[in-house]
Structure formats: C-alpha cells, structure tokens
Design a protein around this motif. Structure first.
Motif, PDB file in Angstrom:
ATOM      1  N   TYR A 297      -7.757  12.254 -45.107  1.00 52.33           N
ATOM      2  CA  TYR A 297      -7.268  11.057 -44.430  1.00 52.33           C
ATOM      3  C   TYR A 297      -8.291   9.934 -44.527  1.00 52.33           C
ATOM      4  O   TYR A 297      -9.496  10.160 -44.375  1.00 52.33           O
ATOM      5  N   GLY A 298      -7.803   8.713 -44.740  1.00 52.04           N
ATOM      6  CA  GLY A 298      -8.681   7.558 -44.820  1.00 52.04           C
ATOM      7  C   GLY A 298      -8.084   6.378 -44.095  1.00 52.04           C
ATOM      8  O   GLY A 298      -7.091   6.490 -43.360  1.00 52.04           O
ATOM      9  N   LYS A 299      -8.691   5.231 -44.326  1.00 50.96           N
ATOM     10  CA  LYS A 299      -8.205   3.968 -43.736  1.00 50.96           C
ATOM     11  C   LYS A 299      -7.192   3.365 -44.703  1.00 50.96           C
ATOM     12  O   LYS A 299      -7.552   2.733 -45.685  1.00 50.96           O
TER      13      LYS A 299
ATOM     14  N   GLY B   9     -10.747  10.740 -49.752  1.00 48.16           N
ATOM     15  CA  GLY B   9      -9.526  10.215 -50.345  1.00 48.16           C
ATOM     16  C   GLY B   9      -8.653   9.526 -49.328  1.00 48.16           C
ATOM     17  O   GLY B   9      -9.132   8.795 -48.455  1.00 48.16           O
ATOM     18  N   ALA B  10      -7.360   9.743 -49.426  1.00 48.11           N
ATOM     19  CA  ALA B  10      -6.387   9.158 -48.520  1.00 48.11           C
ATOM     20  C   ALA B  10      -5.066   9.889 -48.699  1.00 48.11           C
ATOM     21  O   ALA B  10      -4.836  10.554 -49.711  1.00 48.11           O
TER      22      ALA B  10
ATOM     23  N   GLY C 105      -9.288   0.999 -50.387  1.00 50.70           N
ATOM     24  CA  GLY C 105      -9.211   0.307 -49.116  1.00 50.70           C
ATOM     25  C   GLY C 105     -10.335   0.606 -48.150  1.00 50.70           C
ATOM     26  O   GLY C 105     -10.313   0.108 -47.012  1.00 50.70           O
ATOM     27  N   GLN C 106     -11.345   1.406 -48.590  1.00 55.19           N
ATOM     28  CA  GLN C 106     -12.366   1.792 -47.615  1.00 55.19           C
ATOM     29  C   GLN C 106     -13.807   1.841 -48.127  1.00 55.19           C
ATOM     30  O   GLN C 106     -14.659   2.436 -47.449  1.00 55.19           O
ATOM     31  N   PRO C 107     -14.150   1.238 -49.250  1.00 54.25           N
ATOM     32  CA  PRO C 107     -15.574   1.243 -49.638  1.00 54.25           C
ATOM     33  C   PRO C 107     -16.487   0.640 -48.583  1.00 54.25           C
ATOM     34  O   PRO C 107     -17.633   1.081 -48.407  1.00 54.25           O
ATOM     35  N   GLN C 108     -15.989  -0.370 -47.859  1.00 50.98           N
ATOM     36  CA  GLN C 108     -16.831  -1.021 -46.854  1.00 50.98           C
ATOM     37  C   GLN C 108     -17.175  -0.068 -45.721  1.00 50.98           C
ATOM     38  O   GLN C 108     -18.293  -0.101 -45.181  1.00 50.98           O
ATOM     39  N   VAL C 109     -16.233   0.823 -45.367  1.00 50.51           N
ATOM     40  CA  VAL C 109     -16.516   1.814 -44.327  1.00 50.51           C
ATOM     41  C   VAL C 109     -17.605   2.771 -44.805  1.00 50.51           C
ATOM     42  O   VAL C 109     -18.514   3.136 -44.042  1.00 50.51           O
ATOM     43  N   MET C 110     -17.531   3.175 -46.079  1.00 49.19           N
ATOM     44  CA  MET C 110     -18.554   4.066 -46.634  1.00 49.19           C
ATOM     45  C   MET C 110     -19.925   3.394 -46.589  1.00 49.19           C
ATOM     46  O   MET C 110     -20.946   4.020 -46.254  1.00 49.19           O
TER      47      MET C 110
ATOM     48  N   LEU D 155      -6.208   6.510 -40.672  1.00 47.03           N
ATOM     49  CA  LEU D 155      -7.180   6.468 -39.587  1.00 47.03           C
ATOM     50  C   LEU D 155      -7.627   5.028 -39.413  1.00 47.03           C
ATOM     51  O   LEU D 155      -7.580   4.233 -40.356  1.00 47.03           O
ATOM     52  N   SER D 156      -8.100   4.701 -38.231  1.00 46.28           N
ATOM     53  CA  SER D 156      -8.739   3.404 -38.052  1.00 46.28           C
ATOM     54  C   SER D 156     -10.118   3.429 -38.701  1.00 46.28           C
ATOM     55  O   SER D 156     -10.685   4.507 -38.962  1.00 46.28           O
ATOM     56  N   ALA D 157     -10.658   2.266 -38.967  1.00 48.69           N
ATOM     57  CA  ALA D 157     -12.011   2.198 -39.515  1.00 48.69           C
ATOM     58  C   ALA D 157     -13.005   2.856 -38.569  1.00 48.69           C
ATOM     59  O   ALA D 157     -13.938   3.543 -39.005  1.00 48.69           O
ATOM     60  N   THR D 158     -12.800   2.682 -37.281  1.00 55.40           N
ATOM     61  CA  THR D 158     -13.705   3.262 -36.281  1.00 55.40           C
ATOM     62  C   THR D 158     -13.669   4.784 -36.322  1.00 55.40           C
ATOM     63  O   THR D 158     -14.719   5.453 -36.275  1.00 55.40           O
ATOM     64  N   THR D 159     -12.463   5.355 -36.427  1.00 52.16           N
ATOM     65  CA  THR D 159     -12.339   6.810 -36.476  1.00 52.16           C
ATOM     66  C   THR D 159     -12.952   7.375 -37.758  1.00 52.16           C
ATOM     67  O   THR D 159     -13.692   8.369 -37.728  1.00 52.16           O
TER      68      THR D 159
END
Length: 270
Positions: free
Chosen positions: A79-81, A36-37, A126-131, A94-98
C-alpha cells in the motif's frame, strides 16, 4: 511462495532471529524495502502493477548481484499514497502521514537489530517525496543510519530507446513501459485486448510546466484520463518488457553494489 520474485536466499523473512543476530558486519549489509501501491492501472493491468515492478526488478537484480555482497529484501510494502487515483474503483491509499509512519517504524526496527543501510526501492511515482522525507528524518534521528530513497526507474538503464518520443514525455502511467514489463513479469494478469492509448488533452504546449519533472503542477488522474491510462499501452510487447527489465535490473545491480561500499561523508576532525 512468500518470497515471490525475490531469490529465497536473499529474502530477509526467511532468516531466523539467531541467524540475524549472528550476521557479520551488519553495518554494511544492504536491506531493501520494496515499496509499491495498489491502484488502478487502466482496464488492462492489475491494480498491483507498482508492487509487482518493485519486487520484480529487485528480485532480478538480487539474483544477479555478486554473491559476496550481503543484501536482503524485505516483503513488499504493497500500500502507498495513491490518492491521485482514488476516483477509480480498487485503488487503496494511505495518507502521506500514515505511509511516513510505517516506513519510519519499520526502519527503526532494523536499526535496533544493528543494520545501518536501508534502501527504499519505490516504484510508485506518486510518493518519492514521502520516501525522501522519511530518509532525511531517519538519518537526522540516527546519525549512523544511511537511508537511500530511490525510485525504481532512476537507476542507469536504456528503457527509453524502446519508447516513442511522446511516450517518453507523457507516458507516465499504465502505458508502454509498465505494460511491457508486466508482460514479462506477470503475463497472465495482462489483458492486451483491453489495452488503450490515451494521452492527456489540453496540456500547456511548449511551456515550462509538465505533469512531472522539474516544474510540475498538481493533478488527479480523472482530470487527465477516462480510462486511467496515461500513455500508449497498445504498443507494449513481452520482448520489449524483457529488455526493459534486464536493463533496469542491471542498473540496480550497480546501485546495490555501490551502496554496500558506501560510507557516509563526514567533515574531518582536527
């Protein structure tokens, strides 16, 4: 209790290490990581919305899943991006890297324990690409690790029938759908007397570009909304939220069942 919305018998942290070691057919047990976030969702919703939705939808689905299908939920990753919302107080990002590193190291721990199917149940847009990056890299590193980078709202469901045409097109944050489902899951933390309707101004009319979808442009929330809401929160109701929750959870039951039976495609060896 620690399990929150998750049925306790489906909550992975309640198992002992010896019980985990003794689990049969670990290769086909489905482990789900709710993601989540903690970010602003307007003046009427708590900052935990995406985390609540990830855990709430998953919990309902696991409660309805065939008892013979082995599936367990991990604790939510709260926590998320969320840097598109960081101009609003309370947002923690969090940053995408973290975030990528956290997911990869969590997944590697599960792999060492013998599990081979991991679902990333993400509820933050905001973070499907990180997944997706995490899933591809994990599968490349561990060839027999099936990782599914899924977005809560992309399973089969009929939530759209409860929303206006404009809300379906532009209500992407803290609007009707999210407010309604929070009224179903966490009603005491929803302040409908503060709900607002705010849509972005100045969007390209009739063009190909959009906030999300196939041809998006980059944006931050303060460019689109004074309140932090992008949509119509005033239209939300608890009955609507219950119907949306039931529909999305039913879609997740279908997906979790299919993942349990999934086998990674391979080119036949001659």
């Amino acid at each position: 209790m620690l399990h929150g919305f998750i049925p306790p018998h489906r909550f992975f942290p309640y198992l002992t290490w010896t019980e985990i070691e003794a689990l049969p057919d670990k290769e086909n047990i489905v482990i789900v990581q709710p993601v989540g976030a903690i970010e602003q969702h307007g003046p009427h919703l708590p900052i935990a919305v995406d985390s609540v939705i990830a855990a709430g939808v998953l919990g309902r689905a696991l409660g309805e899943l065939d008892p013979t299908i082995p599936a367990y939920a991990l604790p939510p990753l709260y926590y998320g991006k969320s840097n598109e919302h960081w101009h609003f107080p309370g947002t923690i990002t969090l940053s995408a890297t973290t975030l990528l590193a956290v997911i990869r190291e969590m997944a590697a721990s599960l792999y060492r324990a013998g599990f081979r199917k991991l679902v990333l149940c993400n509820a933050h847009g905001g973070q499907p690409q990180v997944m997706e990056i995490a899933a591809r890299d994990l599968h490349q590193e561990y060839g027999d690790f099936a990782v599914f980078p899924l977005f809560v709202w992309r399973v089969p469901h009929n939530a759209g029938q409860f929303l206006s045409d404009r809300e379906r097109a532009q209500g992407i944050h803290a609007g009707d759908a999210e407010t309604s489902i929070l009224l179903a899951l966490l009603p005491d933390q929803v302040h409908m007397d503060r709900a607002v309707c705010e849509y972005p101004q100045g969007l390209p009319a009739g063009g190909l570009l959009s906030l999300e979808g196939q041809l998006p442009f980059a944006w931050v929330t303060q460019e689109l909304s004074r309140s932090g809401v992008i949509g119509d929160a005033t239209a939300a109701t608890r009955d609507k939220g219950e119907a949306i929750l039931a529909s999305v959870a039913a879609g997740w039951v279908q997906v979790l069942t299919e993942i349990h039976h999934f086998q990674q495609p391979k080119i036949p060896q001659h």
